[in-house]
Design an enzyme around this catalytic site. Structure first.
Site, PDB file in Angstrom:
ATOM      1  N   ARG A 156     -28.690  -3.461  94.204  1.00 26.68           N
ATOM      2  CA  ARG A 156     -30.044  -3.503  93.633  1.00 26.68           C
ATOM      3  C   ARG A 156     -30.499  -4.939  93.430  1.00 26.68           C
ATOM      4  O   ARG A 156     -31.698  -5.242  93.450  1.00 26.68           O
ATOM      5  CB  ARG A 156     -30.070  -2.736  92.303  1.00 26.68           C
ATOM      6  CG  ARG A 156     -31.428  -2.813  91.584  1.00 26.68           C
ATOM      7  CD  ARG A 156     -31.506  -1.843  90.410  1.00 26.68           C
ATOM      8  NE  ARG A 156     -30.436  -2.037  89.450  1.00 26.68           N
ATOM      9  CZ  ARG A 156     -30.432  -2.975  88.487  1.00 26.68           C
ATOM     10  NH1 ARG A 156     -31.437  -3.843  88.390  1.00 26.68           N
ATOM     11  NH2 ARG A 156     -29.434  -3.045  87.642  1.00 26.68           N
ATOM     12  N   TYR A 196     -55.918   0.023 101.602  1.00 22.63           N
ATOM     13  CA  TYR A 196     -55.142   1.258 101.707  1.00 22.63           C
ATOM     14  C   TYR A 196     -55.318   2.090 100.433  1.00 22.63           C
ATOM     15  O   TYR A 196     -55.146   1.589  99.317  1.00 22.63           O
ATOM     16  CB  TYR A 196     -53.673   0.896 101.924  1.00 22.63           C
ATOM     17  CG  TYR A 196     -52.711   2.046 101.947  1.00 22.63           C
ATOM     18  CD1 TYR A 196     -52.874   3.096 102.839  1.00 22.63           C
ATOM     19  CD2 TYR A 196     -51.615   2.067 101.093  1.00 22.63           C
ATOM     20  CE1 TYR A 196     -51.976   4.157 102.857  1.00 22.63           C
ATOM     21  CE2 TYR A 196     -50.705   3.116 101.113  1.00 22.63           C
ATOM     22  CZ  TYR A 196     -50.891   4.155 102.000  1.00 22.63           C
ATOM     23  OH  TYR A 196     -49.995   5.198 102.018  1.00 22.63           O
ATOM     24  N   ASP A 216     -52.320  -8.435 102.031  1.00 18.34           N
ATOM     25  CA  ASP A 216     -51.591  -7.379 102.722  1.00 18.34           C
ATOM     26  C   ASP A 216     -51.768  -7.644 104.215  1.00 18.34           C
ATOM     27  O   ASP A 216     -52.852  -7.474 104.762  1.00 18.34           O
ATOM     28  CB  ASP A 216     -52.136  -6.006 102.334  1.00 18.34           C
ATOM     29  CG  ASP A 216     -51.316  -4.861 102.919  1.00 18.34           C
ATOM     30  OD1 ASP A 216     -50.688  -5.074 103.973  1.00 18.34           O
ATOM     31  OD2 ASP A 216     -51.327  -3.761 102.350  1.00 18.34           O
ATOM     32  N   LYS A 264     -44.681  -0.007 109.193  1.00 16.39           N
ATOM     33  CA  LYS A 264     -45.603  -0.084 110.313  1.00 16.39           C
ATOM     34  C   LYS A 264     -45.089  -1.007 111.417  1.00 16.39           C
ATOM     35  O   LYS A 264     -44.039  -0.761 111.991  1.00 16.39           O
ATOM     36  CB  LYS A 264     -46.965  -0.513 109.807  1.00 16.39           C
ATOM     37  CG  LYS A 264     -47.786   0.624 109.167  1.00 16.39           C
ATOM     38  CD  LYS A 264     -47.273   1.098 107.837  1.00 16.39           C
ATOM     39  CE  LYS A 264     -48.192   2.109 107.173  1.00 16.39           C
ATOM     40  NZ  LYS A 264     -47.709   2.510 105.848  1.00 16.39           N
TER      41      LYS A 264
END
Length: 396
Positions: free
Chosen positions: A61, A114, A186, A211
């Site tokens: 983590r 988005y 972004d 993507k």
């Protein structure tokens, strides 16, 4: 040992970044360190790693060797300091907001961003006193007018989803920095192959690596690339405590996808140019938005800011939502699915899918009309894609 790739082109970097041979075995493909925890040689080493005075891994983590390769690779392509990989693009956004925004702060964002990115700000972070406003950031006067004394961050998506509108990153960065605000971009739609926001004045770049960076429709992943080490330290703490980390196998798949990023982007972009020209001339298509077309409102900006127009196209067919539905229901080669940037062509209807959670009036104000169709052009033969549009448009 990682190599300095700064002298090479982005095409070469995409193949070699994060891909150095394993020091222990000489393996050319990166190993998958599928381990939750890492052993210490002694208590002193463990204490030094926790204190941050010694390098090394503690717990996945908080860091993992396979994930670190991917973080280095994307940061190399973006020209930033080491990245922070997350389990999704939304994980990347939420980590940045959690780390850098406080109660009473204001975020200014792109109106057609988005859908979930906007919804999480308006519906969820607002509960903790973080304010947000969304405007057409392609309009610099709208950006200036919407800035507030408490604006701490300007969050732009360019090209924007799904309107394919463009924002002048350098100009927005100048406006934001004059007011003491950070700029996050972004960069999912362009990828670092076509656009490097940090070089244009942005402070942070984020991606949904689901993507283009991964590119094979088999991984959900995100990435944050800060421009300075100071920002990375602030983000790293939130990243660890939120648990927004990435699984090592997920990182390995994204690293593998990254090797073909340049080739995929070039092929898909070439196809998109031909498809966009075809659609713009079709009598059943009302309008087309593609940065490579002279008709795009920010075509000149695309030529200045980007190294290519990309492979995302938005358009509207005659008949609005009914016409769009008939088109989508009759495609044969293209896949009716959300997401983008994969090697295959995907087509979807944002108003009823990715942006359905937005209020109708907000969607219309953002330019997301009921009949808007978005296509992410893939790497099939362009002739076959055009033929698929031809047979489906007959049904409209």
């Amino acid at each position: 040992m990682s190599r300095n790739l700064d002298k090479f082109t982005k095409t070469t970097q995409s193949i070699h970044a994060g891909q150095h041979a394993d020091e222990a075995t000489g393996a050319v493909a990166p190993p998958i360190f599928q381990s939750s925890t890492f052993a210490f040689a002694n208590t002193r080493e463990g204490a030094e790693r926790f204190a941050g005075s010694a390098e090394g891994y503690i717990y996945t983590r908080m860091g993992n060797p396979t994930v670190a390769r991917l973080e280095d690779a994307v940061a190399t392509l973006e020209g930033g300091v080491q990245g922070l990989a997350t389990g999704s693009g939304m994980g990347a956004l939420c980590t940045v907001v959690f780390a850098l925004m406080n109660q009473g702060d204001h975020m200014l964002g792109t109106s057609s961003v988005y859908g979930p990115s906007r919804v999480v700000m308006e519906r969820d972070f607002s509960r903790f006193g973080v304010e947000s406003t969304f405007v057409d950031t392609s309009n610099l006067e709208a950006v200036r007018s919407a800035m507030r004394p408490n604006t701490n961050m300007v969050f732009i998506e360019t090209p924007a989803n799904p309107t394919i509108s463009l924002t002048d990153i350098a100009a927005v960065a100048e406006i934001a920095h004059e007011r003491g605000a950070l700029v996050m971009v972004d960069n999912t739609f362009a990828s670092p192959m076509l656009q490097r926001p940090l070089e244009l004045g942005a402070d942070i770049v984020m991606h949904s690596m689901t993507k283009f960076i991964n590119g094979h429709t088999d991984v959900v992943a995100g990435m944050i690339v800060p421009g300075t080490e100071e920002l990375r330290k602030r983000l790293k703490s939130a990243h660890a405590y939120l648990g927004a980390c990435m699984d090592p196998h997920q990182a390995w798949l994204a690293l593998r996808g990254l090797k073909t990023l340049a080739m995929r982007v070039r092929t898909a972009q070439g196809n998109a140019g031909r498809v966009a020209e075809y659609l713009e001339q079709h009598p059943k298509v009302e309008w087309v938005r593609y940065p490579g077309l002279a008709s795009h409102p920010q075509h000149d900006l695309a030529e200045r800011q980007m190294e290519g127009p990309g492979s995302l196209i938005s358009f509207e067919v005659t008949g609005g939502i009914e016409g769009g539905s008939r088109l989508l229901d009759h495609v044969e080669l293209m896949t009716l699915a959300v997401s983008l940037g994969g090697i295959e062509t995907l087509i979807q209807h944002p108003s009823s899918m990715t942006h359905a959670a937005m209020a109708h009036e907000d969607r219309i104000a953002a330019g997301i009309t009921d009949g808007l169709v978005r296509v992410s052009v893939g790497c099939e033969d362009a002739t076959d894609l055009i033929a698929d549009f031809e047979q489906a448009l007959i049904r409209v």
